[in-house]
Design an enzyme around this catalytic site. Structure first.
Site, short mmCIF file in Angstrom:
data_model
loop_
_atom_site.label_atom_id
_atom_site.label_comp_id
_atom_site.label_asym_id
_atom_site.label_seq_id
_atom_site.Cartn_x
_atom_site.Cartn_y
_atom_site.Cartn_z
N THR A 62 21.45 25.13 20.14
CA THR A 62 20.76 25.79 20.99
C THR A 62 21.84 26.59 21.77
O THR A 62 23.21 26.27 21.71
CB THR A 62 19.97 25.10 22.30
OG1 THR A 62 20.79 24.13 22.78
CG2 THR A 62 18.59 24.32 21.61
N ARG A 93 27.51 25.76 23.84
CA ARG A 93 28.13 26.43 25.00
C ARG A 93 29.52 26.98 24.97
O ARG A 93 29.88 27.96 25.74
CB ARG A 93 28.16 25.24 26.30
CG ARG A 93 28.66 25.89 27.61
CD ARG A 93 27.83 26.75 28.14
NE ARG A 93 28.55 27.29 29.54
CZ ARG A 93 29.76 28.01 29.59
NH1 ARG A 93 30.56 28.38 28.54
NH2 ARG A 93 29.94 28.14 30.69
N LYS A 94 30.45 26.43 24.00
CA LYS A 94 31.65 27.18 23.81
C LYS A 94 32.38 27.17 25.14
O LYS A 94 32.77 28.25 25.48
CB LYS A 94 31.67 28.44 23.14
CG LYS A 94 31.07 28.43 21.73
CD LYS A 94 31.18 29.86 20.90
CE LYS A 94 30.75 29.60 19.68
NZ LYS A 94 29.42 29.44 19.46
N ILE A 98 39.42 25.71 32.58
CA ILE A 98 40.50 24.66 33.01
C ILE A 98 39.43 23.59 33.05
O ILE A 98 38.13 23.62 33.15
CB ILE A 98 41.29 25.09 34.17
CG1 ILE A 98 40.46 25.40 35.40
CG2 ILE A 98 42.04 26.18 33.93
CD1 ILE A 98 40.91 25.36 36.57
N GLY A 99 40.03 22.32 32.94
CA GLY A 99 39.19 21.23 32.80
C GLY A 99 38.24 20.98 34.19
O GLY A 99 37.38 20.62 34.03
N TYR A 211 28.58 35.32 5.78
CA TYR A 211 27.83 33.77 5.32
C TYR A 211 28.41 33.47 3.94
O TYR A 211 28.91 34.27 3.19
CB TYR A 211 26.42 34.46 4.80
CG TYR A 211 25.67 34.75 6.34
CD1 TYR A 211 25.32 33.73 7.18
CD2 TYR A 211 25.10 35.84 6.56
CE1 TYR A 211 24.72 33.85 8.40
CE2 TYR A 211 24.28 36.16 7.54
CZ TYR A 211 24.30 35.23 8.62
OH TYR A 211 23.57 35.36 9.72
P1 BMP Z 1 23.05 33.05 12.11
O1 BMP Z 1 23.00 31.94 11.04
O2 BMP Z 1 21.88 33.61 12.55
O3 BMP Z 1 24.31 33.84 11.86
O4 BMP Z 1 23.68 31.96 13.57
C1 BMP Z 1 24.93 31.42 13.56
C2 BMP Z 1 24.90 30.51 14.73
O5 BMP Z 1 26.07 29.75 14.81
C3 BMP Z 1 24.89 31.48 16.21
O6 BMP Z 1 24.27 30.64 17.00
C4 BMP Z 1 26.42 31.35 16.46
O7 BMP Z 1 26.36 31.60 17.97
C5 BMP Z 1 26.90 30.30 16.03
N1 BMP Z 1 28.17 30.34 15.46
C6 BMP Z 1 28.63 31.23 14.64
O8 BMP Z 1 27.77 32.01 13.94
N2 BMP Z 1 30.11 31.35 14.25
C7 BMP Z 1 30.99 30.57 14.68
O9 BMP Z 1 32.03 30.33 14.45
C8 BMP Z 1 30.51 29.73 15.66
C9 BMP Z 1 29.34 29.62 15.94
O10 BMP Z 1 28.71 28.66 17.24
#
Ligand code: BMP
Length: 260
Positions: A62, A93-94, A98-99, A211
């Site tokens: 999410t 959430r990435k 800082i801690g 992709y």
């Molecule tokens: P999509 O398959 O529709 O491109 O979605 C990829 C998902 O993965 C998104 O939610 C994006 O925030 C996350 N994401 C990414 O695409 N690349 C990363 O390196 C890290 C991610 O969290």
């Protein structure tokens, strides 16, 4: 033997982090190494998508901060769906501060992420203190953390020495269960790799996403979980049919890897 030559079931039995044990057991039960990236922007859409695709996934990923009508009832409903369909929840959430700040962001605010997300993730740009801060909140709740050792997007800067430092920090910190990245990074302990940027429908998007196929990611690179978003729910797609297609492709790639 490499962890990528072992079955998910065996890794689940041997893992030292209870959440990783649970994740591997779920994957084995459902024969799924598929995570859905559910980047829809309303409560109703997220709940409907998670309910339809839930049977095919091991993890629901999410971004709660893109939901325009977020409220605590959404979380209650997501937890009910996680129980109904047997999946874990990963809030992408990435964290990157800082801690002390990430502790507040992870445990509090409107979202209270640590209360409901089994898994979350962070960048290690601030240094090891970010992991320590998140661990203070998440460890007592039996949560797990992924480090963003790489990203999928064009021109990303997480390479070389930066990726290597991620791996060292992960090995040293028991709260870390694995990585976001494109491959298996280490045999030092059984850290799980989850890979976004997986798709059979396109080579990328207009904003830098790239992709690769489940075969490349799982069978060749030794990653454990594929994360798929628009390939499943994008324009004109049937999410149930696509989820089953990606589940089958991810699992077949895993079975081929075991035979390599
Ligand atoms: P999509 O398959 O529709 O491109 O979605 C990829 C998902 O993965 C998104 O939610 C994006 O925030 C996350 N994401 C990414 O695409 N690349 C990363 O390196 C890290 C991610 O969290």
């Amino acid at each position: 033997a490499s962890y990528s030559q072992k079955t998910y079931a065996a890794r689940g039995r041997e893992h030292t982090h209870p959440l990783a044990c649970e994740l591997f057991a779920t994957m084995e039960r459902k024969q799924s190494n598929l995570s859905l990236a559910a980047d829809v922007t309303t409560k109703a859409e997220l709940i409907a998508l998670a309910d339809r695709v839930g049977p095919f996934i091991c993890v629901l990923k999410t971004h709660v901060d893109i939901i325009s009508d977020f409220d605590s009832d959404l979380v209650v409903q997501l937890q009910a769906l996680a129980a109904k369909h047997d999946f874990l929840i990963f809030e992408d959430r990435k964290f990157a501060d800082i801690g002390n700040t990430v502790k507040l962001q992870y445990g509090g605010g409107i979202y209270r992420i640590a209360d409901w997300a089994h898994i979350t993730n962070c960048h290690v740009i601030p240094g090891e203190g970010i992991i320590q801060g998140l661990a203070e909140v998440g460890m007592p709740k039996n949560r797990g953390l992924l480090l963003l050792a790489e990203m999928s997007s064009k021109g990303m800067l997480a390479t070389g020495e930066y990726t290597a430092r991620n791996v060292e920090m992960a090995v040293d910190n028991p709260f870390v269960i694995g990585f976001i990245g494109s491959r298996r990074f280490t045999e030092a302990r059984d850290l799980i790799t989850m890979t976004p940027g997986v798709g059979l429908h396109a080579s990328g998007d207009a904003l830098g996403q790239q992709y690769r196929t489940p075969e490349t990611i799982v069978a060749e690179n030794g990653s454990d979980i594929i994360i798929v978003g628009r390939g499943i729910y994008g324009p004109g797609k049937d999410p149930v049919a696509e989820a089953e297609r990606y589940r089958a492709a991810g699992w077949a790639a895993y079975e081929r890897r075991l035979q390599r």
